[in-house]
Design a protein around this motif. Structure first.
Motif, PDB file in Angstrom:
ATOM      1  N   GLU A 115       0.834  -1.205   0.000  1.00  0.00           N
ATOM      2  CA  GLU A 115       0.000   0.000   0.000  1.00  0.00           C
ATOM      3  C   GLU A 115       0.869   1.255   0.000  1.00  0.00           C
ATOM      4  OE1 GLU A 115      -2.300  -0.677   3.489  1.00  0.00           O
ATOM      5  OE2 GLU A 115      -3.934  -1.705   2.424  1.00  0.00           O
ATOM      6  N   VAL A 118       2.397   1.720  -3.447  1.00  0.00           N
ATOM      7  CA  VAL A 118       1.392   2.205  -4.397  1.00  0.00           C
ATOM      8  C   VAL A 118       1.216   3.721  -4.234  1.00  0.00           C
ATOM      9  CG1 VAL A 118      -1.072   2.188  -4.976  1.00  0.00           C
ATOM     10  CG2 VAL A 118       0.148   0.023  -4.618  1.00  0.00           C
ATOM     11  N   LYS A 119       1.136   4.178  -2.986  1.00  0.00           N
ATOM     12  CA  LYS A 119       1.010   5.621  -2.737  1.00  0.00           C
ATOM     13  C   LYS A 119       2.215   6.380  -3.277  1.00  0.00           C
ATOM     14  CE  LYS A 119      -1.891   5.295   1.394  1.00  0.00           C
ATOM     15  NZ  LYS A 119      -1.969   5.537   2.867  1.00  0.00           N
ATOM     16  N   LYS A 122       1.968   6.594  -7.089  1.00  0.00           N
ATOM     17  CA  LYS A 122       0.956   7.574  -7.506  1.00  0.00           C
ATOM     18  C   LYS A 122       1.448   9.010  -7.246  1.00  0.00           C
ATOM     19  CE  LYS A 122      -3.160   4.682  -6.887  1.00  0.00           C
ATOM     20  NZ  LYS A 122      -3.760   4.921  -8.227  1.00  0.00           N
ATOM     21  N   GLN A 132      -2.402   8.734 -12.796  1.00  0.00           N
ATOM     22  CA  GLN A 132      -2.011   8.037 -11.571  1.00  0.00           C
ATOM     23  C   GLN A 132      -2.537   6.606 -11.537  1.00  0.00           C
ATOM     24  OE1 GLN A 132      -2.671  10.514  -8.032  1.00  0.00           O
ATOM     25  NE2 GLN A 132      -2.787  12.299  -9.383  1.00  0.00           N
ATOM     26  N   ASP A 133      -2.536   5.955 -12.680  1.00  0.00           N
ATOM     27  CA  ASP A 133      -2.980   4.571 -12.749  1.00  0.00           C
ATOM     28  C   ASP A 133      -1.772   3.649 -12.602  1.00  0.00           C
ATOM     29  OD1 ASP A 133      -5.592   5.404 -13.252  1.00  0.00           O
ATOM     30  OD2 ASP A 133      -5.201   5.558 -15.415  1.00  0.00           O
ATOM     31  N   GLU A 135      -0.543  -0.676 -11.844  1.00  0.00           N
ATOM     32  CA  GLU A 135      -1.045  -2.044 -12.043  1.00  0.00           C
ATOM     33  C   GLU A 135      -1.682  -2.619 -10.784  1.00  0.00           C
ATOM     34  OE1 GLU A 135       3.271  -4.282 -11.331  1.00  0.00           O
ATOM     35  OE2 GLU A 135       2.193  -4.535 -13.224  1.00  0.00           O
ATOM     36  N   GLU A 136      -1.227  -2.106  -9.607  1.00  0.00           N
ATOM     37  CA  GLU A 136      -1.801  -2.607  -8.353  1.00  0.00           C
ATOM     38  C   GLU A 136      -3.229  -2.136  -8.118  1.00  0.00           C
ATOM     39  OE1 GLU A 136       2.592  -2.773  -8.002  1.00  0.00           O
ATOM     40  OE2 GLU A 136       1.151  -1.210  -8.571  1.00  0.00           O
ATOM     41  N   ASP A 137      -3.754  -1.265  -9.007  1.00  0.00           N
ATOM     42  CA  ASP A 137      -5.161  -0.876  -8.895  1.00  0.00           C
ATOM     43  C   ASP A 137      -6.062  -2.066  -9.196  1.00  0.00           C
ATOM     44  OD1 ASP A 137      -4.542   1.708  -8.198  1.00  0.00           O
ATOM     45  OD2 ASP A 137      -4.617   2.467 -10.268  1.00  0.00           O
ATOM     46  N   ASP A 138      -5.529  -2.994  -9.959  1.00  0.00           N
ATOM     47  CA  ASP A 138      -6.257  -4.234 -10.244  1.00  0.00           C
ATOM     48  C   ASP A 138      -6.176  -5.100  -8.984  1.00  0.00           C
ATOM     49  OD1 ASP A 138      -6.839  -6.925 -10.897  1.00  0.00           O
ATOM     50  OD2 ASP A 138      -6.376  -6.544 -13.005  1.00  0.00           O
ATOM     51  N   PHE A 142      -2.879  -6.488  -7.080  1.00  0.00           N
ATOM     52  CA  PHE A 142      -2.577  -6.047  -5.712  1.00  0.00           C
ATOM     53  C   PHE A 142      -2.336  -7.251  -4.815  1.00  0.00           C
ATOM     54  CE2 PHE A 142      -3.845  -4.976  -1.379  1.00  0.00           C
ATOM     55  CZ  PHE A 142      -3.070  -3.851  -1.136  1.00  0.00           C
TER      56      PHE A 142
END
Length: 236
Positions: A115, A118-119, A122, A132-133, A135-138, A142
């Motif tokens: 997490e 990912v922050k 972004k 700000q897309d 791959e961990e948005d999936d 994640f």
């Protein structure tokens, strides 16, 4: 490994039961003994592929242990025995509240690390003026990232544990060698002291005998060295 949040134990169990209706004993054994399993299986939840939140869910261990038990896999006794031991070890580990908490903490740390990353990604994308897309948005990506990070953490902890174990073993060995060396030194000193005391009387007697013989010889020599008598000259 199922995610810790957003999914109940009953849903996880149902997913596992669905999978087990397809996976054979051989496939389960292969899964538990696949390359890298020495590290994968450090996570007891990875062994069962379920995040157990309630002790009522422990029947999963019994189902899995029966599936990989050597009696059920007599054509492959060695591998099935190893797989059974993996399941048994994970079961016993999760029965220990402290061990279970440690495993849960490692998994949580893996999730928090992902997490955070990912922050950071972004934040950097926003700074660069890019979308700000990541791959961990999936959700699947994640979970995969959390899985990889969790395995890494378990592996690092195991390496440190082995290093401590090796260090402790070396220290115990060194202490034992020093203890043996000290005992042997003390034994040599006792033997030397004993021999010294036993031979002391003999040395004293020898010295006294030597002294007595010396005095006797000196006295005898003096008797042979008497000065000659002086003859008085006759006067005419």
């Amino acid at each position: 490994m199922a995610a810790a949040g957003g999914e109940s134990s009953s849903q996880s169990v149902k997913q596992i039961e669905k999978r087990d209706s397809v996976l054979t004993s051989k496939q389960q054994i292969d899964r538990l003994l696949r390359p890298g399993s020495s590290y994968f299986n450090l996570n007891p939840f990875e062994v069962t592929d379920i995040f157990l939140c309630d002790i009522s869910c422990f029947y999963r261990f019994f189902q899995l242990s029966i599936l990989v038990h050597p009696d059920k896999n007599q054509d492959d006794p060695d591998r099935s025995q190893k797989a059974f031991e993996v399941v048994d070890k994970s079961y016993k580990l999760l029965l220990d509240p402290e061990q279970k908490k440690r495993a849960v903490d490692v998994i949580q740390a893996g999730k928090e690390y992902v997490e955070h990353m990912v922050k950071q990604k972004k934040k950097q994308l926003k700074k660069d003026g890019k979308p700000q897309d990541v791959e961990e948005d999936d959700p699947d990506m994640f979970r995969q990232a959390v899985y990889k990070q969790t395995m890494k953490l378990f592996a690092e902890l195991e390496i440190k544990r082995k290093e401590r174990e090796a260090k402790d073993m070396h220290e115990r060995k060194r202490a034992r060698e020093e203890e043996i060396e000290a005992a042997e030194k003390a034994k040599r000193e006792r033997e030397w002291q004993k021999n010294f005391e036993e031979s002391r009387d003999g040395r004293v007697d020898s010295w006294r005998t030597f002294q007595t013989k010396g005095k006797s010889k000196e006295k005898k020599n003096r008797s042979f060295l008497k000065p000659p008598k002086v003859k008085m000259e006759q006067r005419e």
